[in-house]
Design a protein around this motif. Structure first.
Motif, PDB file in Angstrom:
ATOM      1  N   GLY A  69       4.907   7.662  14.440  1.00 21.54           N
ATOM      2  CA  GLY A  69       4.523   6.932  13.239  1.00 21.54           C
ATOM      3  C   GLY A  69       3.018   6.884  13.040  1.00 21.54           C
ATOM      4  N   ALA A  70       2.612   6.025  12.139  1.00 27.13           N
ATOM      5  CA  ALA A  70       1.173   5.877  11.881  1.00 27.13           C
ATOM      6  C   ALA A  70       0.483   5.525  13.202  1.00 27.13           C
ATOM      7  N   ASP A  71      -0.777   5.871  13.301  1.00 24.74           N
ATOM      8  CA  ASP A  71      -1.521   5.629  14.538  1.00 24.74           C
ATOM      9  C   ASP A  71      -1.940   4.153  14.588  1.00 24.74           C
ATOM     10  N   ILE A  72      -1.211   3.389  15.402  1.00 19.29           N
ATOM     11  CA  ILE A  72      -1.424   1.932  15.446  1.00 19.29           C
ATOM     12  C   ILE A  72      -2.856   1.619  15.856  1.00 19.29           C
ATOM     13  N   LYS A  73      -3.432   2.522  16.667  1.00 18.12           N
ATOM     14  CA  LYS A  73      -4.799   2.282  17.125  1.00 18.12           C
ATOM     15  C   LYS A  73      -5.795   2.402  15.963  1.00 18.12           C
ATOM     16  N   GLU A  74      -5.370   3.003  14.861  1.00 16.73           N
ATOM     17  CA  GLU A  74      -6.274   3.156  13.712  1.00 16.73           C
ATOM     18  C   GLU A  74      -6.227   1.948  12.792  1.00 16.73           C
ATOM     19  N   PHE A  75      -5.181   1.123  12.966  1.00 14.38           N
ATOM     20  CA  PHE A  75      -5.013  -0.007  12.035  1.00 14.38           C
ATOM     21  C   PHE A  75      -6.275  -0.844  11.995  1.00 14.38           C
ATOM     22  N   GLY A  76      -6.606  -1.327  10.794  1.00 15.74           N
ATOM     23  CA  GLY A  76      -7.764  -2.210  10.702  1.00 15.74           C
ATOM     24  C   GLY A  76      -9.066  -1.430  10.631  1.00 15.74           C
ATOM     25  N   THR A  77      -8.983  -0.087  10.809  1.00 17.70           N
ATOM     26  CA  THR A  77     -10.206   0.721  10.663  1.00 17.70           C
ATOM     27  C   THR A  77     -10.115   1.436   9.300  1.00 17.70           C
ATOM     28  N   ASP A  78     -11.251   1.934   8.808  1.00 14.95           N
ATOM     29  CA  ASP A  78     -11.191   2.572   7.477  1.00 14.95           C
ATOM     30  C   ASP A  78     -10.411   3.893   7.537  1.00 14.95           C
ATOM     31  N   LYS A  79     -10.260   4.452   8.747  1.00 11.07           N
ATOM     32  CA  LYS A  79      -9.519   5.723   8.876  1.00 11.07           C
ATOM     33  C   LYS A  79      -8.074   5.558   8.394  1.00 11.07           C
ATOM     34  N   ALA A  80      -7.535   4.351   8.684  1.00  9.66           N
ATOM     35  CA  ALA A  80      -6.097   4.135   8.394  1.00  9.66           C
ATOM     36  C   ALA A  80      -5.813   4.338   6.916  1.00  9.66           C
ATOM     37  N   ILE A  95       4.948  -5.815   9.452  1.00 12.15           N
ATOM     38  CA  ILE A  95       4.810  -5.133   8.156  1.00 12.15           C
ATOM     39  C   ILE A  95       6.164  -4.547   7.751  1.00 12.15           C
ATOM     40  N   LEU A  96       6.165  -3.578   6.864  1.00 14.05           N
ATOM     41  CA  LEU A  96       7.400  -2.854   6.553  1.00 14.05           C
ATOM     42  C   LEU A  96       7.024  -1.380   6.359  1.00 14.05           C
ATOM     43  N   PRO A  97       7.978  -0.474   6.319  1.00  4.59           N
ATOM     44  CA  PRO A  97       7.625   0.938   6.145  1.00  4.59           C
ATOM     45  C   PRO A  97       6.764   1.086   4.892  1.00  4.59           C
ATOM     46  N   THR A 146       6.155  -0.938  -5.556  1.00  3.68           N
ATOM     47  CA  THR A 146       6.531  -2.264  -5.031  1.00  3.68           C
ATOM     48  C   THR A 146       6.377  -2.296  -3.508  1.00  3.68           C
ATOM     49  N   GLU A 147       6.878  -1.244  -2.866  1.00  7.20           N
ATOM     50  CA  GLU A 147       6.766  -1.164  -1.402  1.00  7.20           C
ATOM     51  C   GLU A 147       5.293  -1.215  -0.993  1.00  7.20           C
ATOM     52  N   ARG A 148       4.482  -0.457  -1.674  1.00  6.78           N
ATOM     53  CA  ARG A 148       3.056  -0.334  -1.330  1.00  6.78           C
ATOM     54  C   ARG A 148       2.377  -1.704  -1.428  1.00  6.78           C
ATOM     55  N   GLU A 149       2.704  -2.393  -2.499  1.00  5.42           N
ATOM     56  CA  GLU A 149       2.051  -3.704  -2.714  1.00  5.42           C
ATOM     57  C   GLU A 149       2.453  -4.671  -1.592  1.00  5.42           C
ATOM     58  N   ILE A 150       3.747  -4.681  -1.271  1.00  2.00           N
ATOM     59  CA  ILE A 150       4.226  -5.575  -0.198  1.00  2.00           C
ATOM     60  C   ILE A 150       3.579  -5.177   1.124  1.00  2.00           C
ATOM     61  N   PHE A 151       3.518  -3.871   1.380  1.00  4.52           N
ATOM     62  CA  PHE A 151       2.955  -3.355   2.644  1.00  4.52           C
ATOM     63  C   PHE A 151       1.526  -3.859   2.835  1.00  4.52           C
ATOM     64  N   ILE A 152       0.715  -3.692   1.796  1.00  5.34           N
ATOM     65  CA  ILE A 152      -0.698  -4.074   1.919  1.00  5.34           C
ATOM     66  C   ILE A 152      -0.824  -5.578   2.125  1.00  5.34           C
ATOM     67  N   ASN A 153      -0.029  -6.358   1.400  1.00  2.00           N
ATOM     68  CA  ASN A 153      -0.088  -7.818   1.578  1.00  2.00           C
ATOM     69  C   ASN A 153       0.306  -8.211   2.998  1.00  2.00           C
TER      70      ASN A 153
END
Ligand code: T1G
Length: 699
Positions: free
Chosen positions: A60-71, A130-132, A255-262
Motif C-alpha cells: 500500500g501507500a508508504d506509511i513512512k511518507e505520511f505527513g510529509t509533502d511526498k505523500a 483513515i479509509l481507502p 466523496t471518498e477523497r474528501e473523507i480521506f483527507i478529513n
C-alpha cells in the motif's frame, strides 16, 4: 527508481521494487507512470504487466511518507491509477503474497488481475484511522459486491486470494493460478491473450448497486457504531461505499477523497499511524544491528508452574516450541498442568482452538522435579516467587546445570536484573523477560537488559518475542522498569485525589471517559490491592520521603483486596465483575480526610485526567533521559499493550505531544502549588523542561 521496467517479447513488465513491502512511495509511483509511458510509446509492446518484487505485490501507500509533502506530491496514487486506466494497452496486475491498501487499489485500476493463491488481500486503511483513498471504496464493491466489500473495508482484515476467487460473481480476479511459482509466466501469457481485446474492461464502468440500499446502509451504520467507539473512520467507510451505490463513479471518487483527507488530519489517525510504526520500531535496539547472529532456541524450560509460569509456557507451546516445566513439588506441577489444560479446553470449547492443535501443544509439554533435566534447554525462564533470595537459589542452580550458551531469563517484575545476573558466572547470558498477567494473553513483553547482557542475547530474545507473538520493548534496569515505574506515579495521584475530595467511582469514571478500559481503583480490585500494598510497605522503608495517601492501606487493613476477596474499593457479586460502589469505603475515605483536617473540594474530570496522565508523562520523561527506555515511542507501546492506554490517544507521550508540552508543563506547575499533592514530583523532568523551552515534542 523503485520500479523496474523490462520487456519480455511483446509484454512490458513493470516491477515494484521498494522493499520491504513495495510501499507506493513517490519514487515508486513515478516509476509506474514512467513505465506506462514507455510501454505505450513502444510499438513492439502489446500489453503490460505490473507486479511486485520480493515478498509482496504491494503493502500500500508508504506509511513512512505520511505527513510529509511526498505523500501528496504528484503523481499521487489516484493519478497513477488514472494513467493505468487511460493506457492504450491493457494493463494486467500479477498479484502475490500481499496486496493491501493502495496496493490493492492499484490492482483494481488495472484492466485485469491475475492472482496467486495465498495472497493476503485487504483494505486495512481503517486500522490507520483513515479509509481507502485511491478508489478502493468505489472499485472494490464493483468487483466483489457491496456487502463483502464493505465488510473488508470496515474490518480492514485480510482475506486470502483463493477465498475471494470463490465468491460468486466476483470480478476481482480474472484468473487464479495454481501456485505463486507459475504466476509470472501465467501473467505474461494472460497479458498476451488480451493484447487485442477491445474495449478494455475498466472496473469503474461496472455497475454498483445494493437491492435494499437505504435499509442495508442503515443496518451497516448501526453495526459499525458499536465497534467504532472513539474512531470516526469506520462510519465514514459506510458513507463512502454508500456513495459508490448512489453516485456516478467520478462523484463517488470525489466523496471518498474528501473523507480521506478529513480523516487523515484527525488525532485518531495520527495516533494509529504513530502506533503502527512505534510497534515495529520497538523491536529495533540502537546498538544491536538487526543482522546480529541469534542463538538457536529449539527448546525452552520454565521454572514455576504457577499462574505466570503456566501462561509463559503456553506462549511457547502455541508457537510449537517444546517446553519442560520444573516445580519443587509434584502437586504444584499437577496443578500447573491442570491450569494449562483448562485454558486450552476453554479455547477448544469456544471454537478458538481445534482439538488436534490442543493435543499437539500438550504433547510438546513435559515436566520435571529435577534441575538436571533442564540442561539441554536453549532458554530457561524462571517465574518463581518475587523475592531476591528465592531468585538467587534458582539462578545458582541454573548456573550449575544449564549448557554453555543457554539464555537464563527472569520474569521478575521489580527486582534488579543485574543482581540476579551476578548470582551466576555468566551474566552475559542473563536477561529479564517481564511477561504481563495473564502471560498467555497480554501482548506486552518488557525485555530487561542487564549491564552485562550480551548483544546476541538481546537480538535472540527480541526474535523469540516476535515468534511467540509478543510486542517486546527493551527496558534498562530500574525499580519497576518502564511500565510499573510509571503506574506507581499514576496510582499515587489516584490516592491524593481521594484525599482531596474524590470518590473512587468519580476518578475511575473520569479516566474511563478519557478512554482507559478501567480506572485505577477498578484496576486495583482486579489485580489485587494487596500487590500495591506490599510495594508501598517496601517503599516506606526504602523511600520514606515519598508521599502516599494512606487510604489504600486502610482499605487493605480491612482485607478488601478486590475481586479475589469479593470486595475492594467496590463490592462484587460472586462470579460477576461489576464494580458496585460501597458506602463504607466512601465513609472510610471521608473519615480519613477529616482526620487529616482536609476540607474536600470538587475536582473536575479534566483535573483528574491531567493529574493521572501527566504523572505518567513526567515519569516517562525521567525514564527516557535516564536511558531506561531507548525512545519515546517505546513508552507509548508499553502503555498501549500493557496498561490499556486508549489506542485513539496513541500512548501517553503521543498524547502529551497532541496536548502540547507547554500546556502539560503549565498544568504540572498548577499541581505543584497544591499543598496536598507532591510538589517535588511535579517539577518537570529536565528533558520535559528542555523540550518545552525548545518548543519541541517527544520524538
Ligand atoms: N508502508 C511503509 N512501510 C511498511 C508498510 C507500508 N504500507 N507496511 C509495512 N511496512 C514496513 C513495516 O514498517 C516494517 O518496517 C516492515 O514493512 C515489515 O512490516 C491510498 C493511503 C504488509 C501485512 O496498512 O499490514 O495504502 O520495521 O513487521 O508482519 O488507500 O506490514 O522492517 O523497518 O508488519 O510481514 C495501507 C500495513 C497503507 C499495510 C506485512 N497498508 N502493513 O506484515 O511485516 S495506507 C497497510 C501491514 C494506504 C491508500 C492508503 C504489514 C504487512 P521495518 P511487518 P509483516
Amino acid at each position: 527508481m523503485t520500479a523496474e521496467y523490462k520487456v519480455h517479447g511483446n509484454v512490458a513488465v513493470i516491477t515494484l521494487a521498494n522493499p520491504p513491502v513495495n510501499g507506493l512511495g513517490l519514487s515508486t509511483r513515478q516509476g509506474i507512470v514512467d513505465g506506462l509511458e514507455k510501454a505505450n510509446a513502444d510499438s513492439a509492446v502489446k500489453s503490460i504487466v505490473i507486479t511486485g518484487a520480493g515478498g509482496a505485490f504491494s503493502g500500500g501507500a508508504d506509511i513512512k511518507e505520511f505527513g510529509t509533502d511526498k505523500a501528496m506530491q504528484e503523481p499521487n496514487l489516484n493519478s497513477v491509477i488514472a494513467a493505468i486506466e487511460n493506457s492504450d494497452k491493457p494493463v494486467v496486475a500479477a498479484i502475490h503474497s500481499v496486496a493491501m491498501g493502495g496496493g490493492l487499489e492499484l490492482a483494481l485500476g488495472c484492466h485485469y488481475r491475475v492472482a496467486a493463491p495465498g495472497c493476503s488481500v485487504a483494505l486495512p486503511e481503517v486500522k490507520l484511522g483513515i479509509l481507502p483513498g485511491a478508489g478502493g471504496t468505489q472499485r472494490l464493491p464493483r468487483v466483489l459486491g457491496v456487502e463483502p466489500a464493505l465488510n473488508m473495508i470496515v474490518s480492514g482484515e485480510a482475506i486470502k486470494s483463493e477465498m475471494l476467487a470463490m465468491l460468486p460473481g466476483q470480478k476481482l480476479f480474472d484468473k487464479l493460478v495454481a501456485s505463486p511459482e507459475v504466476l509470472a509466466a501465467e501473467a505474461l501469457a494472460f497479458a498476451q491473450s488480451v493484447a487485442d481485446v477491445r474495449p478494455m474492461p475498466l472496473v469503474r464502468n461496472l455497475p454498483c448497486k445494493h437491492p435494499q440500499g437505504d435499509a442495508y446502509f442503515q443496518f451497516a451504520r448501526n453495526m459499525v457504531k458499536g465497534m467504532s467507539k472513539n474512531f470516526p473512520a469506520p462510519a465514514k467507510c459506510v458513507d463512502a461505499v454508500e456513495a459508490a451505490t448512489k453516485k456516478k463513479f467520478a462523484d463517488g471518487l470525489a466523496t471518498e477523497r474528501e473523507i480521506f483527507i478529513n480523516l487523515m488530519w484527525t488525532a485518531e489517525s495520527r495516533s494509529l499511524r504513530h502506533l503502527f510504526l512505534a510497534e515495529r520500531a520497538a523491536s529495533k535496539i540502537p546498538d544491536v544491528p538487526s543482522d546480529t547472529p541469534k542463538r538457536d532456541i529449539k527448546a525452552v524450560a520454565v521454572i514455576g508452574a504457577g499462574t505466570m509460569g503456566g501462561g509463559i509456557a503456553m506462549n511457547f507451546l502455541n508457537a510449537g516450541i517444546p517446553v519442560k516445566m520444573l516445580e519443587m513439588k509434584q502437586e504444584a506441577l499437577d496443578r500447573g498442568l491442570a491450569t494449562i489444560r483448562k485454558n486450552y479446553e476453554a479455547q477448544v470449547k469456544k471454537g478458538k482452538l481445534k482439538q488436534d492443535k490442543y493435543e499437539q501443544r500438550m504433547a510438546l509439554l513435559s515436566t520435571t522435579l529435577d534441575y538436571a533435566d533442564l540442561k539441554d534447554a536453549d532458554l530457561v525462564i524462571e517465574a518463581v516467587f518475587e523475592e531476591i533470595g528465592v531468585k538467587e537459589a534458582v539462578f545458582k542452580q541454573l548456573d550449575a546445570v544449564m549448557k554453555p550458551g543457554a539464555i537464563l531469563a527472569s520474569n521478575t517484575s521489580t527486582l534488579d536484573v543485574n543482581k540476579i545476573a551476578a548470582f551466576t558466572q555468566r551474566p552475559q547470558d542473563v536477561v529479564g523477560l517481564h511477561f504481563f498477567s495473564p502471560a498467555n494473553v497480554m501482548k506486552l513483553l518488557e525485555v530487561v537488559r542487564g549491564d552485562k547482557t550480551a548483544k546476541d542475547v538481546m537480538a535472540t530474545v527480541m526474535a523469540v518475542a516476535k515468534k511467540i507473538k509478543k510486542v517486546a520493548v527493551v527496558s534498562g534496569v530500574c525499580d519497576g522498569f518502564i511500565g510499573n515505574r510509571m503506574i506507581e506515579q499514576y496510582g499515587r495521584q489516584g490516592g491524593f485525589l481521594l484525599d482531596e475530595g474524590c470518590t473512587p467511582a468519580q476518578v475511575d469514571k473520569a479516566i474511563e471517559k478519557f478512554g482507559f478500559a478501567m480506572g485505577p481503583f477498578r484496576m486495583g480490585d482486579l489485580a489485587g490491592n494487596d500487590i500495591g500494598w506490599a510495594i508501598r510497605k517496601r517503599r516506606y522503608q526504602e523511600k520514606p520521603d515519598m508521599k502516599y495517601s494512606k487510604t489504600a492501606d486502610l482499605l487493605c487493613e480491612k482485607g478488601r483486596f478486590g475481586q479475589k476477596t469479593g470486595a475492594g474499593w467496590y463490592d462484587y457479586v460472586p462470579g460477576k465483575r461489576d464494580a458496585i460502589p460501597n458506602a463504607e469505603v466512601v465513609q472510610m475515605i471521608e473519615e480519613h480526610r477529616k482526620s487529616l483536617g482536609i476540607t474536600p473540594r470538587k475536582i473536575s474530570d479534566e483535573e483528574i485526567v491531567q493529574r493521572l496522565v501527566f504523572a505518567l508523562v513526567n515519569e516517562a520523561a525521567h525514564i527516557l533521559e535516564e536511558g531506561i527506555a531507548n525512545k519515546a515511542s517505546d513508552i507509548d507501546v508499553v502503555y498501549i499493550f500493557g496498561y490499556g492506554f486508549p489506542v485513539h490517544r496513541g500512548g501517553p507521550l503521543n498524547y502529551a505531544n497532541e496536548v502540547g508540552l507547554f500546556n502539560v508543563a503549565a498544568a504540572m506547575k498548577r499541581f505543584a502549588q497544591n499543598p496536598l499533592d507532591d510538589a517535588k514530583f511535579w517539577q518537570p523532568a529536565p528533558l520535559l523542561a528542555r523540550l518545552v523551552a525548545e518548543g519541541k515534542n517527544f520524538q
